[in-house]
Motif scaffolding. Sequence first.
Motif, PDB file in Angstrom:
ATOM      1  N   VAL A  16       8.013   9.815   9.055  1.00 19.97           N
ATOM      2  CA  VAL A  16       7.231   8.695   9.574  1.00 19.97           C
ATOM      3  C   VAL A  16       5.779   9.128   9.710  1.00 19.97           C
ATOM      4  N   SER A  17       4.862   8.178   9.525  1.00 19.04           N
ATOM      5  CA  SER A  17       3.433   8.454   9.685  1.00 19.04           C
ATOM      6  C   SER A  17       2.783   7.402  10.559  1.00 19.04           C
ATOM      7  N   ILE A  18       1.712   7.829  11.212  1.00 22.82           N
ATOM      8  CA  ILE A  18       0.816   6.933  11.936  1.00 22.82           C
ATOM      9  C   ILE A  18      -0.555   7.107  11.290  1.00 22.82           C
ATOM     10  N   THR A  19      -1.186   6.001  10.942  1.00 18.05           N
ATOM     11  CA  THR A  19      -2.524   6.050  10.346  1.00 18.05           C
ATOM     12  C   THR A  19      -3.230   4.734  10.644  1.00 18.05           C
ATOM     13  N   THR A  20      -4.402   4.561  10.062  1.00 19.07           N
ATOM     14  CA  THR A  20      -5.112   3.285  10.177  1.00 19.07           C
ATOM     15  C   THR A  20      -5.375   2.748   8.780  1.00 19.07           C
ATOM     16  N   ILE A  21      -5.321   1.426   8.662  1.00 21.50           N
ATOM     17  CA  ILE A  21      -5.673   0.739   7.425  1.00 21.50           C
ATOM     18  C   ILE A  21      -6.216  -0.636   7.789  1.00 21.50           C
ATOM     19  N   GLU A  22      -6.722  -1.327   6.801  1.00 24.22           N
ATOM     20  CA  GLU A  22      -6.939  -2.764   6.949  1.00 24.22           C
ATOM     21  C   GLU A  22      -5.595  -3.395   6.624  1.00 24.22           C
ATOM     22  N   TYR A  23      -4.953  -3.945   7.633  1.00 20.70           N
ATOM     23  CA  TYR A  23      -3.601  -4.476   7.471  1.00 20.70           C
ATOM     24  C   TYR A  23      -3.690  -5.852   6.809  1.00 20.70           C
ATOM     25  N   GLU A  24      -3.655  -5.836   5.488  1.00 23.87           N
ATOM     26  CA  GLU A  24      -3.737  -7.086   4.719  1.00 23.87           C
ATOM     27  C   GLU A  24      -2.760  -7.012   3.553  1.00 23.87           C
ATOM     28  N   PRO A  25      -2.336  -8.155   3.011  1.00 25.37           N
ATOM     29  CA  PRO A  25      -1.254  -8.181   2.016  1.00 25.37           C
ATOM     30  C   PRO A  25      -1.478  -7.291   0.791  1.00 25.37           C
ATOM     31  N   GLY A  26      -2.716  -7.194   0.309  1.00 23.06           N
ATOM     32  CA  GLY A  26      -2.972  -6.361  -0.858  1.00 23.06           C
ATOM     33  C   GLY A  26      -2.676  -4.905  -0.599  1.00 23.06           C
ATOM     34  N   LEU A  27      -3.164  -4.378   0.521  1.00 21.16           N
ATOM     35  CA  LEU A  27      -2.911  -2.971   0.841  1.00 21.16           C
ATOM     36  C   LEU A  27      -1.449  -2.716   1.185  1.00 21.16           C
ATOM     37  N   ILE A  28      -0.785  -3.710   1.756  1.00 21.11           N
ATOM     38  CA  ILE A  28       0.632  -3.552   2.084  1.00 21.11           C
ATOM     39  C   ILE A  28       1.442  -3.355   0.798  1.00 21.11           C
ATOM     40  N   LYS A  29       0.959  -3.906  -0.304  1.00 20.01           N
ATOM     41  CA  LYS A  29       1.598  -3.682  -1.614  1.00 20.01           C
ATOM     42  C   LYS A  29       1.055  -2.420  -2.284  1.00 20.01           C
ATOM     43  N   ASP A  30      -0.266  -2.198  -2.182  1.00 15.58           N
ATOM     44  CA  ASP A  30      -0.900  -1.066  -2.868  1.00 15.58           C
ATOM     45  C   ASP A  30      -0.395   0.291  -2.379  1.00 15.58           C
ATOM     46  N   ILE A  31      -0.262   0.435  -1.073  1.00 14.96           N
ATOM     47  CA  ILE A  31       0.109   1.740  -0.515  1.00 14.96           C
ATOM     48  C   ILE A  31       1.476   2.211  -1.020  1.00 14.96           C
ATOM     49  N   PRO A  32       2.533   1.399  -0.936  1.00 13.26           N
ATOM     50  CA  PRO A  32       3.817   1.859  -1.485  1.00 13.26           C
ATOM     51  C   PRO A  32       3.757   2.137  -2.987  1.00 13.26           C
ATOM     52  N   GLU A  33       3.008   1.308  -3.720  1.00 14.43           N
ATOM     53  CA  GLU A  33       2.916   1.509  -5.166  1.00 14.43           C
ATOM     54  C   GLU A  33       2.243   2.828  -5.508  1.00 14.43           C
ATOM     55  N   ILE A  34       1.120   3.135  -4.866  1.00 10.28           N
ATOM     56  CA  ILE A  34       0.416   4.385  -5.182  1.00 10.28           C
ATOM     57  C   ILE A  34       1.217   5.593  -4.712  1.00 10.28           C
ATOM     58  N   LEU A  35       1.892   5.463  -3.568  1.00  7.89           N
ATOM     59  CA  LEU A  35       2.721   6.578  -3.101  1.00  7.89           C
ATOM     60  C   LEU A  35       3.903   6.816  -4.033  1.00  7.89           C
ATOM     61  N   ASP A  36       4.442   5.744  -4.612  1.00  4.51           N
ATOM     62  CA  ASP A  36       5.544   5.927  -5.553  1.00  4.51           C
ATOM     63  C   ASP A  36       5.059   6.574  -6.854  1.00  4.51           C
ATOM     64  N   ASP A  37       3.792   6.329  -7.220  1.00  6.89           N
ATOM     65  CA  ASP A  37       3.216   7.031  -8.374  1.00  6.89           C
ATOM     66  C   ASP A  37       3.033   8.515  -8.062  1.00  6.89           C
ATOM     67  N   LEU A  38       2.534   8.818  -6.863  1.00  2.00           N
ATOM     68  CA  LEU A  38       2.235  10.201  -6.485  1.00  2.00           C
ATOM     69  C   LEU A  38       3.476  10.999  -6.084  1.00  2.00           C
ATOM     70  N   ILE A  39       4.343  10.362  -5.308  1.00  7.05           N
ATOM     71  CA  ILE A  39       5.533  11.028  -4.758  1.00  7.05           C
ATOM     72  C   ILE A  39       6.721  10.075  -4.964  1.00  7.05           C
ATOM     73  N   PRO A  40       7.275  10.050  -6.173  1.00  9.26           N
ATOM     74  CA  PRO A  40       8.322   9.067  -6.494  1.00  9.26           C
ATOM     75  C   PRO A  40       9.585   9.224  -5.657  1.00  9.26           C
ATOM     76  N   ALA A  41      10.133   8.109  -5.235  1.00  6.85           N
ATOM     77  CA  ALA A  41      11.384   8.124  -4.473  1.00  6.85           C
ATOM     78  C   ALA A  41      12.567   8.485  -5.366  1.00  6.85           C
ATOM     79  N   LYS A  42      12.483   8.207  -6.626  1.00  6.66           N
ATOM     80  CA  LYS A  42      13.609   8.410  -7.551  1.00  6.66           C
ATOM     81  C   LYS A  42      13.684   9.828  -8.125  1.00  6.66           C
ATOM     82  N   LYS A  43      12.774  10.690  -7.754  1.00  7.66           N
ATOM     83  CA  LYS A  43      12.764  12.068  -8.250  1.00  7.66           C
ATOM     84  C   LYS A  43      13.733  12.928  -7.426  1.00  7.66           C
ATOM     85  N   ALA A  44      14.301  13.950  -8.059  1.00 10.01           N
ATOM     86  CA  ALA A  44      15.159  14.899  -7.335  1.00 10.01           C
ATOM     87  C   ALA A  44      14.268  15.954  -6.680  1.00 10.01           C
TER      88      ALA A  44
END
Length: 147
Positions: free
Chosen positions: A57-85
């Motif tokens: 779990v993380s605590i951070t700050t962002i502008e809580y808006e719909p675009g970033l709510i989609k962008d953050i998971p997408e970029i994290l999945d590019d950097l640190i994929p959930a489907k990788k072993a």
Amino acid sequence: MGVKNEKFLIQTNGFTDIIDITLNVNDAVKQSVKNAKDAGGDIKNAVIHIFSPGSTVSITTIEYEPGLIKDIPEILDDLIPAKKAYHHDKTWHDGNGYAHIRAAMLGNGITVPYVNGEMELGTWQQIVLIDFDNKPRTRSIIVQVMY
């Protein structure tokens, strides 16, 4: 120096669930200020630390808006994929190695100045909890006011 602690719980869905906890934190700070007044103190300026125990779990700050709510998971999945072993998964067989790495990169606590009775957040800045685990969780958030 005085310290007041408050704690609240948040239900999450996991899987990079991003939750705006700004109002919860503000309520916890107000309760700390009230408790200090009841004890004869008066908090006008302080340091607020917001922390969530846990390694997925993380605590951070962002502008809580719909675009970033989609962008953050997408970029994290590019950097640190959930489907990788991950080696963690081979050790514990729980499939959440990615969640540990994401949380370690973002951290599980932040500090916010409290000046003249207000949290010093930017106009478009909210405090968020991001739960990376691969299941719903009940997360504990500790708000510590140091004055």
